[in-house]
Enzyme design. Structure first.
Site, PDB file in Angstrom:
ATOM      1  N   GLU A  91      10.400 -12.040  -4.637  1.00 35.86           N
ATOM      2  CA  GLU A  91      11.152 -10.964  -4.842  1.00 35.86           C
ATOM      3  C   GLU A  91      12.619 -10.822  -3.970  1.00 35.86           C
ATOM      4  OE1 GLU A  91       9.012  -7.246  -4.312  1.00 35.86           O
ATOM      5  OE2 GLU A  91       7.013  -8.318  -5.123  1.00 35.86           O
ATOM      6  N   CYS A 104      18.547  -8.000  -0.316  1.00 40.03           N
ATOM      7  CA  CYS A 104      17.390  -8.428   0.630  1.00 40.03           C
ATOM      8  C   CYS A 104      16.520  -9.645   0.051  1.00 40.03           C
ATOM      9  CB  CYS A 104      16.474  -7.076   0.434  1.00 40.03           C
ATOM     10  SG  CYS A 104      14.843  -7.076   1.406  1.00 40.03           S
ATOM     11  N   CYS A 111       2.783 -13.202   2.910  1.00 45.65           N
ATOM     12  CA  CYS A 111       3.150 -13.273   4.217  1.00 45.65           C
ATOM     13  C   CYS A 111       1.598 -13.403   4.842  1.00 45.65           C
ATOM     14  CB  CYS A 111       3.775 -11.837   4.498  1.00 45.65           C
ATOM     15  SG  CYS A 111       4.240 -11.727   6.384  1.00 45.65           S
ATOM     16  N   CYS A 115       0.094  -6.877   8.544  1.00 48.13           N
ATOM     17  CA  CYS A 115       0.280  -5.492   8.746  1.00 48.13           C
ATOM     18  C   CYS A 115      -0.278  -4.614   7.643  1.00 48.13           C
ATOM     19  CB  CYS A 115       1.981  -5.321   8.597  1.00 48.13           C
ATOM     20  SG  CYS A 115       2.788  -6.258   9.670  1.00 48.13           S
ATOM     21  N   CYS A 118       1.663  -3.096   4.616  1.00 52.20           N
ATOM     22  CA  CYS A 118       2.669  -3.913   3.736  1.00 52.20           C
ATOM     23  C   CYS A 118       1.905  -4.509   2.462  1.00 52.20           C
ATOM     24  CB  CYS A 118       3.175  -4.830   4.847  1.00 52.20           C
ATOM     25  SG  CYS A 118       4.462  -6.037   3.881  1.00 52.20           S
ATOM     26  N   CYS A 337       8.291  -3.957  -0.255  1.00 48.74           N
ATOM     27  CA  CYS A 337       8.062  -5.299  -0.109  1.00 48.74           C
ATOM     28  C   CYS A 337       6.807  -5.890  -0.825  1.00 48.74           C
ATOM     29  CB  CYS A 337       7.774  -5.841   1.207  1.00 48.74           C
ATOM     30  SG  CYS A 337       8.824  -5.216   2.568  1.00 48.74           S
TER      31      CYS A 337
HETATM   32  N1  SAH Z   1       8.372  -9.597   8.663  1.00 47.78           N
HETATM   33  C1  SAH Z   1       9.587  -8.884   8.896  1.00 47.78           C
HETATM   34  C2  SAH Z   1      10.557  -8.837   7.464  1.00 47.78           C
HETATM   35  C3  SAH Z   1       9.862  -8.449   6.356  1.00 47.78           C
HETATM   36  S1  SAH Z   1       9.326  -6.599   6.360  1.00 47.78           S
HETATM   37  C4  SAH Z   1       9.232  -7.657   9.481  1.00 47.78           C
HETATM   38  O1  SAH Z   1       8.128  -7.170   9.803  1.00 47.78           O
HETATM   39  O2  SAH Z   1      10.231  -7.051   9.871  1.00 47.78           O
HETATM   40  C5  SAH Z   1      10.965  -5.658   6.312  1.00 47.78           C
HETATM   41  C6  SAH Z   1      10.482  -4.235   6.663  1.00 47.78           C
HETATM   42  O3  SAH Z   1       9.936  -3.507   5.559  1.00 47.78           O
HETATM   43  C7  SAH Z   1       9.712  -4.083   7.873  1.00 47.78           C
HETATM   44  O4  SAH Z   1      10.042  -3.203   8.807  1.00 47.78           O
HETATM   45  C8  SAH Z   1       8.408  -3.488   7.404  1.00 47.78           C
HETATM   46  O5  SAH Z   1       7.565  -2.995   8.454  1.00 47.78           O
HETATM   47  C9  SAH Z   1       8.804  -2.662   6.333  1.00 47.78           C
HETATM   48  N2  SAH Z   1       7.718  -2.206   5.412  1.00 47.78           N
HETATM   49  C10 SAH Z   1       6.850  -2.953   5.020  1.00 47.78           C
HETATM   50  N3  SAH Z   1       5.959  -2.225   3.994  1.00 47.78           N
HETATM   51  C11 SAH Z   1       6.495  -1.098   3.986  1.00 47.78           C
HETATM   52  C12 SAH Z   1       6.004   0.045   3.414  1.00 47.78           C
HETATM   53  N4  SAH Z   1       5.006   0.162   2.448  1.00 47.78           N
HETATM   54  N5  SAH Z   1       6.980   1.313   3.492  1.00 47.78           N
HETATM   55  C13 SAH Z   1       8.007   1.015   4.272  1.00 47.78           C
HETATM   56  N6  SAH Z   1       8.504  -0.075   4.900  1.00 47.78           N
HETATM   57  C14 SAH Z   1       7.561  -0.975   4.677  1.00 47.78           C
END
Ligand code: SAH
Length: 346
Positions: A91, A104, A111, A115, A118, A337
């Site tokens: 994406e 972006c 990944c 987390c 995510c 994401c």
């Molecule tokens: N792996 C990297 C970059 C990708 S995630 C990182 O962790 O920073 C980019 C951002 O989107 C991160 O801050 C992540 O925590 C956030 N993110 C992921 N899922 C999300 C969600 N459901 N709502 C809001 N932000 C989210």
């Protein structure tokens, strides 16, 4: 066939060294691929015809093809599912902001950071993207913008799509250098922001590259117990080490580090967390970007009330921590994401 897309002018020149070409041919080919939208060597009309024919026999130009797209109702946010030759798709998002066009990009297909909030990590990681594949995302949008209006371009970029950029370090740094190159995108490093879940050794490595990109660190919790629960990577690189690396990065580059903090209802949005967060960041060259969670249906994590979000923001502000609340764009097209990719996988 060897792919030239993803090589800079110097690399193209080196690649074609045995062909005895003048040095400027590499630059011409780069400009055709990255700035004039050439899909084939036949279009490169300032190259001798014989050379164009010879190149077509040995080299190819692999770009990204658009598999799916979604546009927000206000027209400001567009999300693309871009595919590569092996079928992998990622994406890429365009956000038309008041200060310019921001994109972006993704650095991995899927990944494996795990987390809990995510969507990108739900199916694990398929593979790292090559520098040229990350670049193909940026060029895809750049060309779309150029077709819309002459002079329109990508102004700023965040490396915040799917994947952990610092787990695909070489390709990501190569990509950043390509974006900066005059014959590719000519983008200033200060207009690029890389976001990481906190891969500590590679934050130190990035700091020594001499490329002053902005750094965002996904914090999401102010203590190790909670952070390890939300972000398993915290067990390997605990909070104190992450903050230390962020502080070092800020001091070395003179760039204020941003700590991203997703607000999740009754998980990390309480008074206790606000206090801990203030204690953690007090006196640091840092700011906090609060992001009300984009709920992911597969996970039972919810967004706090508006009042709660405002309370948290005001608390940080009152305690002298620079804080911004992320303006939400594209919620109606699931711009969080990994959500478009997941839709296409099931
Ligand atoms: N792996 C990297 C970059 C990708 S995630 C990182 O962790 O920073 C980019 C951002 O989107 C991160 O801050 C992540 O925590 C956030 N993110 C992921 N899922 C999300 C969600 N459901 N709502 C809001 N932000 C989210």
């Amino acid at each position: 066939m060897k792919n030239l897309f993803g090589m800079g002018a110097g690399e193209i020149t080196a690649e074609l060294l045995q062909w005895n070409l003048p040095g400027y041919r590499g630059k011409q080919i780069a400009e055709w691929m990255y700035q004039k939208g050439a899909m084939s060597f036949a279009e490169m009309t300032n190259l001798p015809e014989k050379l164009r024919g010879a190149l077509s026999k040995e080299y190819e130009i692999l770009r990204a093809d658009c598999r799916d797209s979604q546009f927000s109702a206000d027209g400001k946010t567009a999300k693309f599912l871009l595919g590569f030759s092996d079928g992998t798709a990622v994406e890429t998002v365009l956000m038309r902001q008041s200060y310019g066009n921001s994109i972006c990009v993704s650095t991995q297909a899927g990944c494996n950071m795990g987390c809990v909030f995510c969507a990108s990590t739900l199916h694990g990681m398929a593979r790292n993207l090559l520098a040229g594949e990350i670049l193909a995302q940026a060029i895809h949008i750049q060309e779309m913008l150029r077709r819309e209006a002459a002079g329109q371009k990508v102004d700023t970029m965040v490396i915040m799509g799917s994947g952990e950029p610092l787990m695909n370090y070489e390709n990501v740094v190569r990509f950043l250098r390509l974006c900066h190159a005059d014959d590719v995108m000519g983008m200033g490093y200060r207009n690029m922001t890389i976001s990481t879940s906190g891969i500590v050794p590679n934050i130190y490595r990035l700091m020594e590259e001499g490329i002053p990109v902005s750094l965002s660190i996904s914090l999401h919790a102010p203590d190790d117990a909670l952070r390890s629960r939300l972000m398993p990577i915290n067990r390997k690189y605990p909070l104190a080490d992450v903050i230390k690396a962020g502080t070092a990065y800020g001091e070395k580059t003179g760039r204020r580090v941003t700590y991203e903090y997703i607000l999740i209802d009754h998980v990390n949005d309480g008074e206790e967390q606000a206090e801990e967060l203030v204690a953690l960041l007090r006196g640091k060259l840092a700011s906090v970007n609060l992001i009300p969670i984009n709920p992911v249906v597969e996970r039972n994590l919810n967004r706090p009330s508006k009042q709660r979000v405002e309370w948290f923001e005001k608390y940080l502000f009152a305690h002298h921590i620079p804080v911004t609340l992320r303006r939400e764009m594209g919620a109606d097209i699931q711009a969080a994401c990994g959500q478009l990719r997941n839709k296409n996988m099931t």
